[in-house]
Motif scaffolding. Sequence first.
Motif, PDB file in Angstrom:
ATOM      1  N   MET A   1       0.832  -1.209   0.000  1.00  0.00           N
ATOM      2  CA  MET A   1       0.000   0.000   0.000  1.00  0.00           C
ATOM      3  C   MET A   1       0.866   1.259   0.000  1.00  0.00           C
ATOM      4  O   MET A   1       0.640   2.198  -0.755  1.00  0.00           O
ATOM      5  CB  MET A   1      -0.917  -0.019   1.234  1.00  0.00           C
ATOM      6  CG  MET A   1      -1.754   1.241   1.397  1.00  0.00           C
ATOM      7  SD  MET A   1      -2.899   1.467   0.022  1.00  0.00           S
ATOM      8  CE  MET A   1      -3.514   3.106   0.364  1.00  0.00           C
ATOM      9  N   THR A   5       1.091   3.954  -3.091  1.00  0.00           N
ATOM     10  CA  THR A   5       0.651   5.339  -2.903  1.00  0.00           C
ATOM     11  C   THR A   5       1.786   6.331  -3.095  1.00  0.00           C
ATOM     12  O   THR A   5       1.593   7.412  -3.655  1.00  0.00           O
ATOM     13  CB  THR A   5       0.046   5.518  -1.498  1.00  0.00           C
ATOM     14  OG1 THR A   5      -1.021   4.576  -1.320  1.00  0.00           O
ATOM     15  CG2 THR A   5      -0.499   6.928  -1.316  1.00  0.00           C
ATOM     16  N   GLU A  61     -12.037  13.132  -1.266  1.00  0.00           N
ATOM     17  CA  GLU A  61     -12.984  12.045  -1.002  1.00  0.00           C
ATOM     18  C   GLU A  61     -14.251  12.182  -1.836  1.00  0.00           C
ATOM     19  O   GLU A  61     -14.943  11.198  -2.093  1.00  0.00           O
ATOM     20  CB  GLU A  61     -13.362  12.031   0.486  1.00  0.00           C
ATOM     21  CG  GLU A  61     -12.324  11.396   1.373  1.00  0.00           C
ATOM     22  CD  GLU A  61     -12.778  11.338   2.822  1.00  0.00           C
ATOM     23  OE1 GLU A  61     -12.404  10.368   3.509  1.00  0.00           O
ATOM     24  OE2 GLU A  61     -13.486  12.250   3.268  1.00  0.00           O
ATOM     25  N   ASP A  65     -12.319   8.394  -9.036  1.00  0.00           N
ATOM     26  CA  ASP A  65     -10.950   7.884  -9.162  1.00  0.00           C
ATOM     27  C   ASP A  65     -10.200   8.577 -10.290  1.00  0.00           C
ATOM     28  O   ASP A  65      -8.998   8.828 -10.193  1.00  0.00           O
ATOM     29  CB  ASP A  65     -10.972   6.371  -9.401  1.00  0.00           C
ATOM     30  CG  ASP A  65     -11.439   5.596  -8.180  1.00  0.00           C
ATOM     31  OD1 ASP A  65     -11.295   6.134  -7.064  1.00  0.00           O
ATOM     32  OD2 ASP A  65     -11.949   4.477  -8.340  1.00  0.00           O
ATOM     33  N   ARG A  68      -9.001  11.873  -9.120  1.00  0.00           N
ATOM     34  CA  ARG A  68      -7.913  11.684  -8.147  1.00  0.00           C
ATOM     35  C   ARG A  68      -6.591  11.490  -8.888  1.00  0.00           C
ATOM     36  O   ARG A  68      -5.550  12.000  -8.463  1.00  0.00           O
ATOM     37  CB  ARG A  68      -8.201  10.481  -7.249  1.00  0.00           C
ATOM     38  CG  ARG A  68      -9.364  10.684  -6.286  1.00  0.00           C
ATOM     39  CD  ARG A  68      -9.576   9.466  -5.406  1.00  0.00           C
ATOM     40  NE  ARG A  68     -10.755   9.620  -4.579  1.00  0.00           N
ATOM     41  CZ  ARG A  68     -11.180   8.714  -3.705  1.00  0.00           C
ATOM     42  NH1 ARG A  68     -10.519   7.576  -3.573  1.00  0.00           N
ATOM     43  NH2 ARG A  68     -12.264   8.935  -2.972  1.00  0.00           N
ATOM     44  N   VAL A 298      -3.768  11.342  -0.871  1.00  0.00           N
ATOM     45  CA  VAL A 298      -4.363  10.112  -1.389  1.00  0.00           C
ATOM     46  C   VAL A 298      -4.348   9.018  -0.323  1.00  0.00           C
ATOM     47  O   VAL A 298      -5.319   8.263  -0.163  1.00  0.00           O
ATOM     48  CB  VAL A 298      -3.624   9.647  -2.651  1.00  0.00           C
ATOM     49  CG1 VAL A 298      -4.135   8.291  -3.116  1.00  0.00           C
ATOM     50  CG2 VAL A 298      -3.773  10.672  -3.762  1.00  0.00           C
ATOM     51  N   HIS A 299      -3.256   8.934   0.428  1.00  0.00           N
ATOM     52  CA  HIS A 299      -3.138   7.935   1.497  1.00  0.00           C
ATOM     53  C   HIS A 299      -4.226   8.121   2.543  1.00  0.00           C
ATOM     54  O   HIS A 299      -4.856   7.153   2.984  1.00  0.00           O
ATOM     55  CB  HIS A 299      -1.758   8.047   2.146  1.00  0.00           C
ATOM     56  CG  HIS A 299      -1.513   7.020   3.214  1.00  0.00           C
ATOM     57  ND1 HIS A 299      -1.112   5.738   2.933  1.00  0.00           N
ATOM     58  CD2 HIS A 299      -1.623   7.088   4.571  1.00  0.00           C
ATOM     59  CE1 HIS A 299      -0.966   5.059   4.057  1.00  0.00           C
ATOM     60  NE2 HIS A 299      -1.282   5.853   5.066  1.00  0.00           N
ATOM     61  N   GLU A 302      -7.570   6.888   0.911  1.00  0.00           N
ATOM     62  CA  GLU A 302      -7.682   5.444   0.687  1.00  0.00           C
ATOM     63  C   GLU A 302      -7.691   4.653   1.991  1.00  0.00           C
ATOM     64  O   GLU A 302      -8.292   3.580   2.065  1.00  0.00           O
ATOM     65  CB  GLU A 302      -6.536   4.972  -0.214  1.00  0.00           C
ATOM     66  CG  GLU A 302      -6.638   5.538  -1.640  1.00  0.00           C
ATOM     67  CD  GLU A 302      -5.548   5.038  -2.553  1.00  0.00           C
ATOM     68  OE1 GLU A 302      -4.588   4.425  -2.031  1.00  0.00           O
ATOM     69  OE2 GLU A 302      -5.646   5.257  -3.776  1.00  0.00           O
ATOM     70  N   GLU A 303      -7.038   5.166   3.015  1.00  0.00           N
ATOM     71  CA  GLU A 303      -7.017   4.483   4.302  1.00  0.00           C
ATOM     72  C   GLU A 303      -8.221   4.848   5.173  1.00  0.00           C
ATOM     73  O   GLU A 303      -8.420   4.273   6.238  1.00  0.00           O
ATOM     74  CB  GLU A 303      -5.729   4.831   5.058  1.00  0.00           C
ATOM     75  CG  GLU A 303      -4.492   4.164   4.511  1.00  0.00           C
ATOM     76  CD  GLU A 303      -4.527   2.651   4.682  1.00  0.00           C
ATOM     77  OE1 GLU A 303      -4.695   2.171   5.833  1.00  0.00           O
ATOM     78  OE2 GLU A 303      -4.412   1.941   3.662  1.00  0.00           O
ATOM     79  N   HIS A 374     -13.229   1.179   5.055  1.00  0.00           N
ATOM     80  CA  HIS A 374     -12.561   0.153   4.261  1.00  0.00           C
ATOM     81  C   HIS A 374     -13.535  -0.663   3.424  1.00  0.00           C
ATOM     82  O   HIS A 374     -13.121  -1.606   2.739  1.00  0.00           O
ATOM     83  CB  HIS A 374     -11.752  -0.787   5.159  1.00  0.00           C
ATOM     84  CG  HIS A 374     -10.537  -0.147   5.743  1.00  0.00           C
ATOM     85  ND1 HIS A 374     -10.568   0.562   6.928  1.00  0.00           N
ATOM     86  CD2 HIS A 374      -9.252  -0.087   5.291  1.00  0.00           C
ATOM     87  CE1 HIS A 374      -9.350   1.017   7.194  1.00  0.00           C
ATOM     88  NE2 HIS A 374      -8.551   0.625   6.217  1.00  0.00           N
TER      89      HIS A 374
END
Length: 375
Positions: A1, A5, A61, A65, A68, A298-299, A302-303, A374
């Motif tokens: 991951m 990223t 958010e 995609d 992003r 981005v991290h 996505e997390e 998630h």
Amino acid sequence: MILKTYRWSFVVTAVGLVLAAWYGLSAHLGIGQAIALVLILSILEISLSFDNAVVNATILERMSDFWRKIFLSVGIIVAVFGMRLIFPIVLVCVTAGLSPAEVIRLALAGGDPETPGTYGYELHEAHPTIAAFGGMFLLMLFLNFIFGEKEHHWIGPLERLLEKVGKLEYVQVIVAGAVLLIVAESFATEHGRTVLASGLAGIVTYLLVNGLGELFNVEEHLEHGEHHEEGAPARSNGPTPVARATGKAAFFLFLYLEVLDASFSFDGVIGAFAITSDPVIIAIGLGVGAMYIRSMTVHLVEEGTLAQYPYLENGALWAIGALAAILLISIEIEIPEVVTGLIGLAFIVASLISSIRYNRAHPEEAHAETAAAHS
């Protein structure tokens, strides 16, 4: 991951260090010194802009995609070459009345910011314009948050009180206008007209870009048959339960992100001259740091970090309010960049600690937020 990223950040770092070594050799700066300066400037940019990553994540958010990826590709080109290299040159052209060729010549010649006629000096002279525009843009972002409805209240009594005050129509613009008048008349007597014009431009830019984004976001939701129940609470910032923005809505959110990044980059560009007056080294160093900020953004998305730590967004927005105040005060009073970085870091750390305590006190809710992030 982490590798997925941050892979482009690592690539940009490697390319940046190679360019720094080549430039250091050709400019007789020295390979070691050039690389060291790039690393220091990268750390400076990251430390000053971590709160930027948190705020960017609340906006990212809401984007698809595709957008992003645009944020990480086209956006980084704008951030590195536009804001860290081209924008300072254009700014000096406008404020100093010099031709682009003359400004580029001054930039390559370097020079101390304290020496009249140098590139660093001319850029420093443009600071009131930069600080007024960036300060008012960030202040509008902060005011939009504290006067808007929030899912979580970090500084409980104060944030609830300001949320009630926010029911007054146009209160953000009223407060921002009052602050700008006070700054122009009291803190910036030597640059009053410049500060007033630049500050108004910052307010108008925020209202225009943010307003267009919201307009097209609403239109696209209606086109897809998505409606909000009347009276249902809606957060002014952060993730929402509606579909991700695409098309025109995402485009204007992207523009909003770019202007936001520009406002955050002003203090870094000016502060970099305290480390070196070489514009090429500054562009490389700040560009590498900007890439890491984008990867961090981005991290966080996505997390699902913002959902896992409920007060993190609040802390970042209060840090932005502090940065806006620092930019406006710095028009007349020089404030070290380390102070700016530490204040922002303090808000982030404090909100993170509060979030951990909240999760421990409400384990079921914290588990549900993590699972949702998630899913």
